[in-house]
Design a protein around this motif. Sequence first.
Motif, short mmCIF file in Angstrom:
data_model
loop_
_atom_site.label_atom_id
_atom_site.label_comp_id
_atom_site.label_asym_id
_atom_site.label_seq_id
_atom_site.Cartn_x
_atom_site.Cartn_y
_atom_site.Cartn_z
N UNK A 189 0.84 -1.21 0.00
CA UNK A 189 0.00 0.00 0.00
C UNK A 189 0.87 1.26 0.00
N UNK A 190 1.96 1.22 0.77
CA UNK A 190 2.83 2.39 0.83
C UNK A 190 3.50 2.69 -0.49
N UNK A 191 3.90 1.65 -1.23
CA UNK A 191 4.47 1.83 -2.55
C UNK A 191 5.87 2.42 -2.59
N UNK A 192 6.51 2.57 -1.42
CA UNK A 192 7.83 3.21 -1.39
C UNK A 192 8.97 2.21 -1.35
N UNK A 193 8.66 0.97 -1.00
CA UNK A 193 9.71 -0.04 -0.83
C UNK A 193 9.31 -1.32 -1.55
N UNK A 194 10.29 -2.09 -2.01
CA UNK A 194 9.97 -3.37 -2.68
C UNK A 194 9.54 -4.43 -1.66
N UNK A 195 8.77 -5.39 -2.14
CA UNK A 195 8.32 -6.48 -1.26
C UNK A 195 9.48 -7.33 -0.73
N UNK A 196 10.60 -7.24 -1.41
CA UNK A 196 11.77 -7.99 -0.97
C UNK A 196 12.19 -7.62 0.46
N UNK A 197 11.81 -6.42 0.88
CA UNK A 197 12.15 -5.97 2.24
C UNK A 197 11.60 -6.93 3.30
N UNK A 198 10.42 -7.46 3.06
CA UNK A 198 9.81 -8.38 4.03
C UNK A 198 10.71 -9.58 4.26
N UNK A 199 11.16 -10.20 3.18
CA UNK A 199 11.99 -11.40 3.30
C UNK A 199 13.38 -11.05 3.86
N UNK A 200 13.92 -9.91 3.43
CA UNK A 200 15.23 -9.49 3.93
C UNK A 200 15.18 -9.30 5.44
N UNK A 201 14.16 -8.61 5.93
CA UNK A 201 14.06 -8.34 7.37
C UNK A 201 13.77 -9.61 8.16
N UNK A 202 13.02 -10.54 7.57
CA UNK A 202 12.75 -11.79 8.28
C UNK A 202 14.04 -12.57 8.50
N UNK A 203 14.90 -12.61 7.48
CA UNK A 203 16.19 -13.30 7.64
C UNK A 203 17.11 -12.53 8.59
N UNK A 204 17.10 -11.19 8.47
CA UNK A 204 17.93 -10.37 9.36
C UNK A 204 17.51 -10.54 10.81
N UNK A 205 16.22 -10.70 11.04
CA UNK A 205 15.69 -10.79 12.40
C UNK A 205 16.19 -11.99 13.18
N UNK A 206 16.54 -13.07 12.48
CA UNK A 206 17.03 -14.25 13.20
C UNK A 206 18.50 -14.52 12.93
N UNK A 207 19.16 -13.58 12.27
CA UNK A 207 20.60 -13.69 12.02
C UNK A 207 21.34 -13.05 13.19
N UNK A 208 21.32 -13.75 14.33
CA UNK A 208 21.86 -13.20 15.56
C UNK A 208 22.53 -14.29 16.38
N UNK A 209 23.78 -14.05 16.78
CA UNK A 209 24.50 -15.04 17.58
C UNK A 209 23.84 -15.27 18.95
N UNK A 210 23.45 -14.22 19.70
CA UNK A 210 22.79 -14.46 20.99
C UNK A 210 21.51 -15.28 20.86
N UNK A 211 20.85 -15.18 19.70
CA UNK A 211 19.60 -15.92 19.50
C UNK A 211 19.82 -17.43 19.44
#
Length: 427
Positions: free
Chosen positions: A33-55
């Motif tokens: 709806x916002x139209x400012x960012x590509x849908x790829x952001x969703x997948x990128x952030x999902x992978x970034x969210x669990x790319x953590x050593x403490x996790x």
Amino acid sequence: MALTLFLCIVLLMALGFPVAFALAISSAIAIFVGGKYPQLVVFKEMFTGIDSFPLMAVPFFIFAAELMSGGALTHVLLRFAAQFVGHLRGGLGYANVGSSVLFAGISGSALADAAGPGAMMVKMMEKAGYDRPYSAALSANAAIIGPIIPPSISMIIYALQDENVSVGGLFIAGFIPGLLIAAALCVVNWWVSKKRNYRSTEVRPSGREMLINTIKALPALGLVALIIVGIRFGVFTPTEASVVAVVYAFVCGKWVYRTLRWDAIPAITSRSALLTASVLLVMAASQPFAWILTVEGIPQYMSELIISWELSPIMFLLAVNVLLLLFGIFMEPLPGIMILVPILAPISFALGIDPIQFAMVVVVNLTLGMITPPVGGLLFVTCVATKTTITELTRELPPFLVAQFVVLMLLTFVPALSTWLPHALGF
């Protein structure tokens, strides 16, 4: 984008979508709806969210708890807890709470406590003459202690969201709140047992039997001491402690208690993998949700708005408690921490609230949502594990909810209950 995000999450949750899917789909729709960012952001952030050593500590602590359960740890801890109070009026109720305190130092999960030792205690209490719905309600409330006393999955996730606290500091801070909750539940059990005349038929064990039970429980109890002492003195990090816990749990189950069979390992590993996947999926899906809030400036806007109200720290904590209690009714603790902590923690820090106290208030508050209808996950797990209807269980909840609320208010008005121990130990 922010408006679309909130409308979608409310709608999808109301339609009964799993939390992880509701978060991810809401994020995707908001970005479209916002139209400012590509849908790829969703997948990128999902992978970034669990790319953590403490996790990495999360799957290892879950695996350690499953290994200890498979190694007959639950039976050992139940016998250890029951020997001190089982002969008193309402004794098995006290033993239920005590076993949850002991098992909390291993599992870090409320659901694991309710499905494991909690379900076993309900059967024991029912045979001794306790009403099953009351026994189930006590077990569900006692399981709340699981995410409070270390190690705690919720605290690991919290520390990833707030740079002002450490996992070790939160682990230490959880002891006093966890014991306060246990004490409050024991008071409720004393009152109900006296009112309903729940007498015990247990005979007090002899000194020799108590000594044997205590010696048998020492290896299991040693895991908590190993984790806390190791982290405090810098022997290993919380993530490394989780791996040590797995090795310790395996050694205890296989060669100390000699009840962990090789053919049970695949099932234990499978259960651990499924539970880990469910936790990490929620975390991954929460990341694009939090990213949209950040790029839209929602945390900054909320911070400026609330600071402009010139609330005192106590009034802010009371307002946060109301928000979290309402939020926790409809959402599990982990996504609650992922979504709300990045917004609320900076505000509390700006108002001069100790970050450790605020963390304890948030974790305890959101965990209470697991026993509040209509979404309370602990209620449904307990009902399935104990063959109790949700209606029967809910009727027994009011005194327990009052007790839990009193503890929450104590943590809100008395910062030292959360901060004294970690500060005394250098966190």
